[in-house]
Design a protein around this motif. Sequence first.
Motif, PDB file in Angstrom:
ATOM      1  N   ALA A  91      47.141 -20.170 -17.268  1.00  0.00           N
ATOM      2  CA  ALA A  91      45.932 -19.867 -17.848  1.00  0.00           C
ATOM      3  C   ALA A  91      44.423 -19.758 -17.015  1.00  0.00           C
ATOM      4  N   LEU A  92      44.334 -20.745 -16.253  1.00  0.00           N
ATOM      5  CA  LEU A  92      43.393 -20.895 -15.235  1.00  0.00           C
ATOM      6  C   LEU A  92      43.379 -19.674 -14.349  1.00  0.00           C
ATOM      7  N   PHE A  93      44.608 -19.150 -13.895  1.00  0.00           N
ATOM      8  CA  PHE A  93      44.608 -18.255 -13.011  1.00  0.00           C
ATOM      9  C   PHE A  93      44.866 -16.736 -13.516  1.00  0.00           C
ATOM     10  N   ARG A  94      45.019 -16.469 -14.874  1.00  0.00           N
ATOM     11  CA  ARG A  94      45.569 -15.456 -15.527  1.00  0.00           C
ATOM     12  C   ARG A  94      44.510 -14.174 -15.210  1.00  0.00           C
ATOM     13  N   HIS A  95      43.238 -14.358 -15.081  1.00  0.00           N
ATOM     14  CA  HIS A  95      42.141 -13.313 -14.948  1.00  0.00           C
ATOM     15  C   HIS A  95      41.759 -13.326 -13.581  1.00  0.00           C
ATOM     16  N   THR A  96      42.539 -13.818 -12.563  1.00  0.00           N
ATOM     17  CA  THR A  96      41.980 -13.849 -11.108  1.00  0.00           C
ATOM     18  C   THR A  96      41.898 -12.429 -10.587  1.00  0.00           C
ATOM     19  N   ASN A  97      40.668 -11.921 -10.176  1.00  0.00           N
ATOM     20  CA  ASN A  97      40.585 -10.706  -9.802  1.00  0.00           C
ATOM     21  C   ASN A  97      39.674 -10.539  -8.323  1.00  0.00           C
ATOM     22  N   SER A  98      39.263 -11.726  -7.756  1.00  0.00           N
ATOM     23  CA  SER A  98      38.475 -11.821  -6.535  1.00  0.00           C
ATOM     24  C   SER A  98      38.909 -13.075  -5.648  1.00  0.00           C
ATOM     25  N   LYS A  99      38.784 -12.991  -4.416  1.00  0.00           N
ATOM     26  CA  LYS A  99      39.168 -13.872  -3.693  1.00  0.00           C
ATOM     27  C   LYS A  99      38.160 -15.231  -3.747  1.00  0.00           C
ATOM     28  N   GLU A 100      36.772 -14.789  -4.249  1.00  0.00           N
ATOM     29  CA  GLU A 100      35.770 -15.801  -4.343  1.00  0.00           C
ATOM     30  C   GLU A 100      36.289 -16.678  -5.627  1.00  0.00           C
ATOM     31  N   TYR A 101      36.573 -16.266  -6.632  1.00  0.00           N
ATOM     32  CA  TYR A 101      37.158 -17.075  -7.912  1.00  0.00           C
ATOM     33  C   TYR A 101      38.473 -17.849  -7.306  1.00  0.00           C
ATOM     34  N   LEU A 102      39.311 -17.484  -6.439  1.00  0.00           N
ATOM     35  CA  LEU A 102      40.404 -17.950  -6.248  1.00  0.00           C
ATOM     36  C   LEU A 102      39.856 -19.300  -5.167  1.00  0.00           C
ATOM     37  N   ARG A 103      38.860 -19.177  -4.404  1.00  0.00           N
ATOM     38  CA  ARG A 103      38.487 -20.040  -3.389  1.00  0.00           C
ATOM     39  C   ARG A 103      37.649 -21.113  -4.346  1.00  0.00           C
ATOM     40  N   LYS A 104      36.791 -20.666  -5.353  1.00  0.00           N
ATOM     41  CA  LYS A 104      36.383 -21.815  -6.115  1.00  0.00           C
ATOM     42  C   LYS A 104      37.776 -22.716  -6.644  1.00  0.00           C
ATOM     43  N   ALA A 105      38.578 -22.175  -7.304  1.00  0.00           N
ATOM     44  CA  ALA A 105      39.432 -22.855  -7.916  1.00  0.00           C
ATOM     45  C   ALA A 105      40.338 -23.832  -6.830  1.00  0.00           C
ATOM     46  N   PHE A 106      40.583 -23.309  -5.773  1.00  0.00           N
ATOM     47  CA  PHE A 106      41.341 -24.018  -4.767  1.00  0.00           C
ATOM     48  C   PHE A 106      40.624 -25.354  -4.270  1.00  0.00           C
ATOM     49  N   ASP A 107      39.139 -24.951  -4.197  1.00  0.00           N
ATOM     50  CA  ASP A 107      38.323 -25.947  -3.388  1.00  0.00           C
ATOM     51  C   ASP A 107      38.313 -26.997  -4.543  1.00  0.00           C
ATOM     52  N   GLU A 108      38.423 -26.665  -5.855  1.00  0.00           N
ATOM     53  CA  GLU A 108      38.182 -27.907  -6.821  1.00  0.00           C
ATOM     54  C   GLU A 108      39.428 -28.560  -6.904  1.00  0.00           C
ATOM     55  N   ILE A 109      40.616 -27.842  -6.669  1.00  0.00           N
ATOM     56  CA  ILE A 109      42.016 -28.531  -6.781  1.00  0.00           C
ATOM     57  C   ILE A 109      42.139 -29.430  -5.469  1.00  0.00           C
TER      58      ILE A 109
END
Length: 167
Positions: A91-109
């Motif tokens: 659910a966290l990555f279901r609507h991923t459409n940009s590298k910026e979103y991925l970077r924010k998520a992975f930075d938090e992880i």
Amino acid sequence: MNREDLGDLRAEFEALVKENCSLDPQEAQRDRDAGDKEDEEAVPQFVDALTQKLLAPAISGVYLSRLDIKRIAEAIDESLPIKERVKMVRALFRHTNSKEYLRKAFDEINRHINGRILIYQELSESFPHSKPIFDEHSAKAKKTMKMFEQIIEDFEEIEPSEDPLFI
């Protein structure tokens, strides 16, 4: 308090229990499966591999609990219901459409994983005979964090277009 009041109170309580705490297994299964249609939505390709590696402590070196995943989502302004860990990551990555979103998520992880690495370092200092075990977990965690960079690098952003059927 008289017996009639207790009888009324007991009747109200039994009605409440019957309404909210059904013992019917079919009804319980329906409630449990209520969100499954949403859980079966398509996710980006990397998510299945990510969940297999990230959620297995033997591979990632850390254990991320449901609460950890919930906190990660809240830190990037997402709202996730508490479910199975796999469903939460999907659910966290279901609507991923940009590298910026991925970077924010992975930075938090990464912040959560780095917290675990610090705990491993403290434990290895407190218990020197266990240092090889904690060092192994730390190495796996650092390898997992490198995997995130590769995912971000390989991710192809999805650009919105005028024609939704245009490929």
